[in-house]
Design a protein around this motif. Structure first.
Motif: not given
Ligand code: ACM
Length: 537
Positions: A217-237
Motif C-alpha cells: 500500500k505504501d513505502s517507508q520514505k526515510t531510514r529510522n522513521h517508519p511513520e514517514d511514508l511516501e503516500g503511494i502504493p508500490h507493486s510489480g513482478f
C-alpha cells in the motif's frame, strides 16, 4: 650528431608509446597489454570473420559496430577483418574466460578457448574504439592502434546484486544493467527477487505470491522513521515469460543469473499471501516499513518444506544456472522461541537453539537443492555464528553443521569468520558490507574505497585463496525508488568493482583506472546513465 639522432628517435618512440597508451582505456584493466606501431583501419568494408562456433558473438559484434560504421558489417567464414576464433590450445594459458586480442595493420584477431573468452575480447575491442563510436551514426574511418592483449580474470565470481523486492525496477532497467555488466566483464547477476516488502517472481503453483505479495500500500520514505511514508502504493513482478526473456538477454551477454529466494526470514510478503507459511501468520498486508520483521517461515511445519521445494522446482525450470541463493540473513528468533510447535520440533530433532534450527532447516533445503544438481548459496548467517549486535542475547548453541556444498556469501561479522569458513572447507564470495554495498553513500564508500577492496582478506593462508570465489557488489533498494537514484548509487562504483573482480592485483592502478573512467563516463553519458559526478575520489 649521432647522439642527437638517438634522442630524436627516443622522443618519437616515447610519443608513440604515450599516444597509444592514452588511447587504450580498458576497464577492467587487462592482464597484459603490449603496444605496437601502426593502426588497423576500420571502415564500412570491414568484415567479421567467424565460423559457426562463434556466430552468436559475431552477431553481437555486428550489432555493436553497426551504428559507427553506418552499416551492419558482413559476417564471412574466411578472409580478412575481425577474426573470432575458438582455440582449444589456449586452455592452459587463459582458462575459461581469458582471451587474446591482437590488432595488426592487417586485421583484428580475437582468440579464446571458449565463447565467453571471445565475448570478453569483443568487450575490450569496444573500449579500444573511440567512446562515441557506438552512438554516432556516421560512416567514419576509425584507426585502431596496433596492440596485443593477453587477458584473464583474477576471480571466477564477479557479481552485481539488484534488490527488486524493496523497489521493483522492471525489465528495461535490468537489461540496461546487464549491458553495463557485460561491457565490464561481470559474469553473475544476483537477482534478489523476494523479501518482506515484495515477491517479484511468478510461481504458477502459488499465484497469490505475486497477486498479494507483489503489492504494498505504501513505502517507508526515510531510514529510522517508519511513520514517514511516501503516500503511494508500490507493486510489480515478473511473469515467467518475462523472466525467460531476461535470462535470454543475460545469456547472450555471458552472464549467469543467480536468483535469490529468501528463507526462512525476510519472508513477510510470502506469509501475507499464504499465512500458514508463517509462525505467527497474522499479517494482513505486505509490510510498508523496512527492517527485520518479526515473522519467519514455520520450519517446524512439513507443508513449508513442500512449498519451498515447489517454488524452487519452478525456479530451476526457469534458470539454467547451477547456483540458487536462499538468503538466510537476519532471521529474528523470537517467533520461533515463542512457538509451542517449534519447541516440540526442537525436542524431537534434538536441536539446541534457534540458530541450530536454522542450520537444520538450511541443510534440508541444501539437500533438496543438491539432489537437483544445483548448488545452494546463502548469506553467512547460515553458518550459525552470531554476527548481529541486535541479537546479543540470543542463544547460539549449535549442534548441527552446515552442508559443505554451500557457498557462503560473506557480508557481516568479524572478517576472521571468512578464514574459519574456508579452512572448514566452504567456498566463499566476499561481499563485506562496509566495502561492497552500493546503497551506501559516497561518503561511506567512496570510489577509491570500492576500487581498493581486496576480496582476499589480509593474512589469509595462501593455500585457501582459491576458496574465495570472488566478490559481489549489492544494491539494496529500500531508498532507491527511481532510476536516477539507482544510476547514482551504481555508477561509477560498478566499474571499480568490475576491476576488483577481474584485474590481477599487480595490474591494478588507481590513477590508470581514473583515466580510463573518463572514457567510460563518456559512454554512460551518451546512454543517459546518470552516474554520480560529485564522488569523493
Ligand atoms: C543483508 O544485507 N541483509 C544481506
Amino acid at each position: 650528431m649521432k647522439e642527437n639522432k638517438s634522442i630524436i628517435v627516443l622522443i618519437v618512440i616515447l610519443c608513440i608509446a604515450f599516444n597509444l597508451k592514452a588511447q587504450v582505456n580498458i576497464i577492467p584493466r587487462p592482464t597484459k597489454m603490449e603496444m605496437q606501431q601502426g593502426n588497423f583501419v576500420l571502415n564500412s568494408d570491414t568484415k567479421i570473420i567467424s565460423g559457426k562456433a562463434t556466430s552468436a558473438e559475431a552477431g553481437f559484434l555486428a550489432g555493436i559496430l553497426e551504428k559507427g560504421l553506418g552499416k551492419t558489417p558482413i559476417i564471412k567464414k574466411k578472409g580478412e577483418g575481425i577474426l573470432l576464433k575458438i582455440d582449444k590450445n589456449l586452455s592452459s594459458q587463459l582458462g575459461k574466460e581469458g582471451y587474446l586480442l591482437e590488432v595488426t595493420e592487417r586485421g583484428v584477431t580475437i582468440r579464446a578457448q571458449t565463447n565467453t573468452g571471445i565475448f570478453y575480447g569483443i568487450q575490450s575491442l569496444r573500449q579500444i574504439l573511440p567512446s562515441g563510436f557506438e552512438f554516432t551514426s556516421k560512416d567514419e574511418i576509425i584507426k585502431i592502434p596496433c596492440i596485443k592483449i593477453t587477458d584473464e580474470p583474477r576471480f571466477s565470481w564477479r557479481a552485481f546484486m539488484l534488490d527488486e523486492a524493496r523497489h521493483f525496477q522492471g525489465m528495461q532497467t535490468v537489461k540496461d544493467l546487464l549491458d553495463e555488466m557485460a561491457l565490464l566483464k561481470m559474469n553473475t547477476f544476483h537477482w534478489h527477487l523476494t523479501d518482506d516488502q515484495g515477491w517479484r517472481i511468478e510461481i504458477k503453483k502459488y499465484p497469490k505470491l505475486t497477486a498479494i505479495g507483489g503489492f504494498r500500500k505504501d513505502s517507508q520514505k526515510t531510514r529510522n522513521h517508519p511513520e514517514d511514508l511516501e503516500g503511494i502504493p508500490h507493486s510489480g513482478f515478473y511473469t515467467q515469460k518475462q523472466i525467460k526473456e531476461i535470462i535470454r538477454y543475460a545469456t547472450e551477454r555471458h552472464i549467469e543469473i543467480v536468483p535469490e529466494i529468501e528463507m526462512p526470514g525476510h519472508a513477510s510478503a510470502a506469509i501475507t499471501a499464504y499465512p500458514w507459511l508463517g509462525v505467527l501468520g497474522k499479517r494482513t498486508e505486505v509490510p510498508v516499513v523496512v527492517g527485520k520483521l518479526e515473522d519467519s517461515f514455520n520450519v517446524a511445519d512439513p507443508r513449508v518444506y513442500k512449498f519451498l521445494e515447489d517454488v524452487l522446482k519452478e525456479v530451476f525450470a526457469l534458470f539454467p544456472g547451477e547456483v540458487v541463493h536462499i538468503g538466510g540473513d537476519e532471521v529474528r528468533f523470537e517467533a520461533w522461541k515463542n512457538s509451542e510447535m517449534m519447541q516440540n520440533f526442537m525436542k524431537e530433532k534434538d536441536l539446541e537453539s534457534p540458530a541450530d534450527v536454522q542450520i537444520y532447516f538450511t541443510n534440508k533445503i541444501s539437500n533438496f537443492i543438491d539432489g537437483t544438481n544445483h548448488r545452494m548459496m546463502g548469506w553467512n548467517e547460515i553458518l550459525g555464528y552470531n554476527v548481529h549486535e541486535w541479537q546479543q542475547d540470543a542463544d547460539f548453541g549449535v549442534k548441527q553443521e552446515l552442508a559443505k556444498s554451500a557457498i557462503i556469501h560473506f557480508w557481516k561479522g568479524d572478517i576472521d569468520l571468512i578464514k574459519t569458513a574456508v579452512s572448514s572447507g566452504y567456498d566463499v564470495v566476499n561481499s563485506i558490507y562496509w566495502d561492497t554495498y552500493l546503497d551506501y553513500n559516497y561518503e561511506a564508500i567512496p570510489l577509491s574505497r570500492a576500487y581498493n577492496f581486496d576480496p582476499i582478506p589480509n593474512g589469509l593462508d595462501p593455500k585457501y585463496e582459491d576458496k574465495i570465489l570472488g566478490t559481489g557488489c549489492q544494491l539494496w533498494t529500500e531508498w532507491v525508488s527511481t532510476r536516477e537514484k539507482l544510476d547514482n548509487q551504481v555508477f561509477p562504483r560498478l566499474a571499480a568493482y568490475a576491476e576488483v573482480g577481474w584485474t590481477a592485483k599487480s595490474q591494478k592502478n588507481w590513477e590508470t583506472f581514473q583515466k580510463s573512467l573518463i572514457e567510460m563516463e563518456k559512454r554512460w553519458k551518451q546512454k543517459g546513465i546518470k552516474y554520480a559526478v560529485e564522488v569523493e575520489k
